[in-house]
Design a protein around this motif. Structure first.
Motif, PDB file in Angstrom:
ATOM      1  N   PRO A 143       1.315  17.340  -3.076  1.00  0.00           N
ATOM      2  CA  PRO A 143       2.273  17.406  -4.183  1.00  0.00           C
ATOM      3  C   PRO A 143       2.046  16.289  -5.199  1.00  0.00           C
ATOM      4  CG  PRO A 143       3.309  16.492  -2.230  1.00  0.00           C
ATOM      5  CD  PRO A 143       1.970  17.012  -1.796  1.00  0.00           C
ATOM      6  N   HIS A 144       1.304  15.252  -4.796  1.00  0.00           N
ATOM      7  CA  HIS A 144       0.979  14.169  -5.720  1.00  0.00           C
ATOM      8  C   HIS A 144      -0.154  14.571  -6.661  1.00  0.00           C
ATOM      9  CE1 HIS A 144      -1.417  13.957  -2.096  1.00  0.00           C
ATOM     10  NE2 HIS A 144      -2.325  13.233  -2.714  1.00  0.00           N
ATOM     11  N   VAL A 145      -0.795  15.717  -6.377  1.00  0.00           N
ATOM     12  CA  VAL A 145      -1.847  16.241  -7.247  1.00  0.00           C
ATOM     13  C   VAL A 145      -1.374  17.495  -7.974  1.00  0.00           C
ATOM     14  CG1 VAL A 145      -4.191  17.199  -7.352  1.00  0.00           C
ATOM     15  CG2 VAL A 145      -3.667  15.326  -5.752  1.00  0.00           C
ATOM     16  N   PHE A 146      -0.710  18.393  -7.213  1.00  0.00           N
ATOM     17  CA  PHE A 146      -0.288  19.675  -7.772  1.00  0.00           C
ATOM     18  C   PHE A 146       1.218  19.758  -8.013  1.00  0.00           C
ATOM     19  CE2 PHE A 146      -4.046  20.484  -5.052  1.00  0.00           C
ATOM     20  CZ  PHE A 146      -4.933  20.884  -6.037  1.00  0.00           C
ATOM     21  N   GLY A 147       1.906  18.630  -7.863  1.00  0.00           N
ATOM     22  CA  GLY A 147       3.350  18.621  -8.064  1.00  0.00           C
ATOM     23  C   GLY A 147       3.804  17.347  -8.747  1.00  0.00           C
ATOM     24  N   GLU A 148       5.055  16.997  -8.515  1.00  0.00           N
ATOM     25  CA  GLU A 148       5.661  15.857  -9.209  1.00  0.00           C
ATOM     26  C   GLU A 148       5.672  14.583  -8.370  1.00  0.00           C
ATOM     27  OE1 GLU A 148       6.483  16.213 -12.352  1.00  0.00           O
ATOM     28  OE2 GLU A 148       5.873  18.319 -12.209  1.00  0.00           O
ATOM     29  N   GLU A 149       5.261  14.666  -7.095  1.00  0.00           N
ATOM     30  CA  GLU A 149       5.280  13.490  -6.214  1.00  0.00           C
ATOM     31  C   GLU A 149       4.313  12.427  -6.723  1.00  0.00           C
ATOM     32  OE1 GLU A 149       7.307  11.884  -3.103  1.00  0.00           O
ATOM     33  OE2 GLU A 149       7.335  14.061  -3.391  1.00  0.00           O
ATOM     34  N   GLU A 150       4.663  11.159  -6.513  1.00  0.00           N
ATOM     35  CA  GLU A 150       3.791  10.069  -6.936  1.00  0.00           C
ATOM     36  C   GLU A 150       3.453   9.177  -5.744  1.00  0.00           C
ATOM     37  OE1 GLU A 150       5.375   7.874 -10.179  1.00  0.00           O
ATOM     38  OE2 GLU A 150       5.494   9.607 -11.530  1.00  0.00           O
ATOM     39  N   VAL A 151       2.196   8.798  -5.645  1.00  0.00           N
ATOM     40  CA  VAL A 151       1.751   7.865  -4.610  1.00  0.00           C
ATOM     41  C   VAL A 151       0.859   6.817  -5.260  1.00  0.00           C
ATOM     42  CG1 VAL A 151       1.861   9.539  -2.722  1.00  0.00           C
ATOM     43  CG2 VAL A 151      -0.245   9.326  -4.052  1.00  0.00           C
ATOM     44  N   GLU A 152       0.787   5.630  -4.630  1.00  0.00           N
ATOM     45  CA  GLU A 152       0.014   4.543  -5.211  1.00  0.00           C
ATOM     46  C   GLU A 152      -1.305   4.310  -4.494  1.00  0.00           C
ATOM     47  OE1 GLU A 152       2.306   1.028  -5.542  1.00  0.00           O
ATOM     48  OE2 GLU A 152       3.776   1.897  -6.931  1.00  0.00           O
ATOM     49  N   ASN A 153      -1.399   4.742  -3.227  1.00  0.00           N
ATOM     50  CA  ASN A 153      -2.627   4.498  -2.474  1.00  0.00           C
ATOM     51  C   ASN A 153      -2.785   5.524  -1.358  1.00  0.00           C
ATOM     52  OD1 ASN A 153      -0.946   3.503  -0.250  1.00  0.00           O
ATOM     53  ND2 ASN A 153      -0.679   1.683  -1.541  1.00  0.00           N
ATOM     54  N   SER A 154      -3.921   5.457  -0.667  1.00  0.00           N
ATOM     55  CA  SER A 154      -4.213   6.431   0.387  1.00  0.00           C
ATOM     56  C   SER A 154      -3.263   6.302   1.571  1.00  0.00           C
ATOM     57  CB  SER A 154      -5.660   6.274   0.874  1.00  0.00           C
ATOM     58  OG  SER A 154      -5.897   4.960   1.353  1.00  0.00           O
ATOM     59  N   SER A 155      -2.733   5.104   1.808  1.00  0.00           N
ATOM     60  CA  SER A 155      -1.785   4.908   2.898  1.00  0.00           C
ATOM     61  C   SER A 155      -0.514   5.722   2.652  1.00  0.00           C
ATOM     62  CB  SER A 155      -1.432   3.424   3.040  1.00  0.00           C
ATOM     63  OG  SER A 155      -0.476   3.225   4.060  1.00  0.00           O
ATOM     64  N   GLU A 156      -0.050   5.705   1.409  1.00  0.00           N
ATOM     65  CA  GLU A 156       1.133   6.496   1.060  1.00  0.00           C
ATOM     66  C   GLU A 156       0.823   7.995   1.133  1.00  0.00           C
ATOM     67  OE1 GLU A 156       2.912   5.379  -2.612  1.00  0.00           O
ATOM     68  OE2 GLU A 156       3.273   3.300  -1.992  1.00  0.00           O
ATOM     69  N   VAL A 157      -0.428   8.359   0.844  1.00  0.00           N
ATOM     70  CA  VAL A 157      -0.833   9.760   0.968  1.00  0.00           C
ATOM     71  C   VAL A 157      -0.704  10.219   2.412  1.00  0.00           C
ATOM     72  CG1 VAL A 157      -2.788  11.357   0.854  1.00  0.00           C
ATOM     73  CG2 VAL A 157      -2.383   9.771  -1.012  1.00  0.00           C
ATOM     74  N   LEU A 158      -1.175   9.395   3.358  1.00  0.00           N
ATOM     75  CA  LEU A 158      -1.109   9.754   4.780  1.00  0.00           C
ATOM     76  C   LEU A 158       0.333   9.876   5.253  1.00  0.00           C
ATOM     77  CD1 LEU A 158      -3.978   7.501   6.228  1.00  0.00           C
ATOM     78  CD2 LEU A 158      -4.025   9.953   5.762  1.00  0.00           C
ATOM     79  N   ASP A 159       1.196   8.970   4.794  1.00  0.00           N
ATOM     80  CA  ASP A 159       2.619   9.051   5.154  1.00  0.00           C
ATOM     81  C   ASP A 159       3.229  10.338   4.612  1.00  0.00           C
ATOM     82  OD1 ASP A 159       2.520   6.622   6.439  1.00  0.00           O
ATOM     83  OD2 ASP A 159       3.213   5.471   4.704  1.00  0.00           O
ATOM     84  N   LEU A 160       2.825  10.706   3.405  1.00  0.00           N
ATOM     85  CA  LEU A 160       3.329  11.932   2.786  1.00  0.00           C
ATOM     86  C   LEU A 160       2.862  13.146   3.562  1.00  0.00           C
ATOM     87  CD1 LEU A 160       4.835  13.217   0.396  1.00  0.00           C
ATOM     88  CD2 LEU A 160       2.690  13.147  -0.904  1.00  0.00           C
ATOM     89  N   TRP A 161       1.587  13.154   3.951  1.00  0.00           N
ATOM     90  CA  TRP A 161       1.041  14.256   4.752  1.00  0.00           C
ATOM     91  C   TRP A 161       1.821  14.423   6.048  1.00  0.00           C
ATOM     92  CZ3 TRP A 161      -4.952  13.180   4.454  1.00  0.00           C
ATOM     93  CH2 TRP A 161      -5.427  13.632   3.223  1.00  0.00           C
ATOM     94  N   ASP A 162       2.102  13.299   6.721  1.00  0.00           N
ATOM     95  CA  ASP A 162       2.805  13.359   8.000  1.00  0.00           C
ATOM     96  C   ASP A 162       4.176  14.004   7.846  1.00  0.00           C
ATOM     97  OD1 ASP A 162       0.768  12.239   9.472  1.00  0.00           O
ATOM     98  OD2 ASP A 162       1.509  10.190   9.262  1.00  0.00           O
TER      99      ASP A 162
END
Length: 248
Positions: free
Chosen positions: A107-126
């Motif tokens: 959603p940080h690529v195809f939506g409105e979610e925002e992340v600052e780094n890959s660690s936040e990406v992994l938390d979002l995935w989980d």
């Protein structure tokens, strides 16, 4: 003999033609072996192909990687064709499913979610995966780790997920669990208690796999490297004619 499937544009075959080839192989007049196969009969083939892809990557062999990825794709097409014949799903369903999953989990690529780094990406995935699979507890996330994984990989992954719940990882400097497991194994071995040896050895392996959380080392890669070193040492001892004195 079935009709020959011609190459596509520029003399190269496409995914659509791959599907045609698999359909031909499974059709009357096709290959007797391919026709006989089921999901279960070719189950291990998919596992082996995944390891061969990993081996090509580790060897930095791009030519082999290209070939092995093709073999892996064949497994996807093969299983999809069997499923389609049984009225379960099609290759198109497989493609549609993974596309939807990629969009949903980014959603940080195809939506409105925002992340600052890959660690936040992994938390979002989980968090997204837990919602997808309707997992209400951390225990459910642990149980969802496939039992078909190699045992060392599975135990490490289970403990990694446990740490995300707030459980403290094993600390080789502070936690005495590993040392206690070795003592229990020695005690069980001295008593010739096979059941206790089995349990203690399993616990020792499990705890060793869990160390990767604090050591930041991949247990599979570390063990493979040491195994390679063992083979090299063994080879040297054999060439010197000193296997009877060999120790690693």
């Amino acid at each position: 003999m079935l009709k020959i499937i011609a190459e596509g544009k520029n003399g190269a075959y496409t995914v659509n033609q791959l599907l045609e080839i698999m359909t031909a192989l499974r059709s009357p007049g096709g290959c007797p072996w391919d026709i006989e196969q089921t999901h279960q009969s070719i189950r291990n083939d998919a596992v082996e192909e995944a390891y061969e892809v990993a081996d090509a990557i580790d060897s930095n062999d791009t030519e082999a990687l290209c070939e092995e990825l093709g073999d892996m794709l064949l497994q996807v097409v093969f299983h999809s064709r069997i499923a389609e014949e049984d009225g379960e799903f099609t290759f198109e369903n497989v493609v549609d499913g993974i596309c939807k999953k990629l969009i949903l989990r980014h959603p940080h690529v195809f939506g409105e979610e925002e992340v600052e780094n890959s660690s936040e990406v992994l938390d979002l995935w989980d968090s997204i995966k837990k919602e997808e699979k309707h997992q209400q507890t951390f225990t459910e996330t642990l149980k969802s780790v496939p039992s078909a994984f190699p045992a060392l990989m599975r135990s490490a992954k289970v403990q990694k997920r446990a740490v995300k719940s707030g459980v403290k990882p094993i600390n080789v400097l502070e936690d005495k669990s590993l040392q206690n497991a070795v003592l229990k194994l020695e005690e069980a071995y001295k008593k010739n208690d096979n059941d206790a040896v089995f349990a203690a050895f399993g616990k020792l392996l499990f705890l060793s796999a869990g160390l990767q959380q604090t050591l930041k080392v991949n247990s599979e890669e570390a063990l493979n490297k040491v195994t390679d070193e063992y083979i090299a040492s063994f080879e040297k001892a054999e060439s010197e004619g000193s296997l009877s004195e060999f120790k690693f």
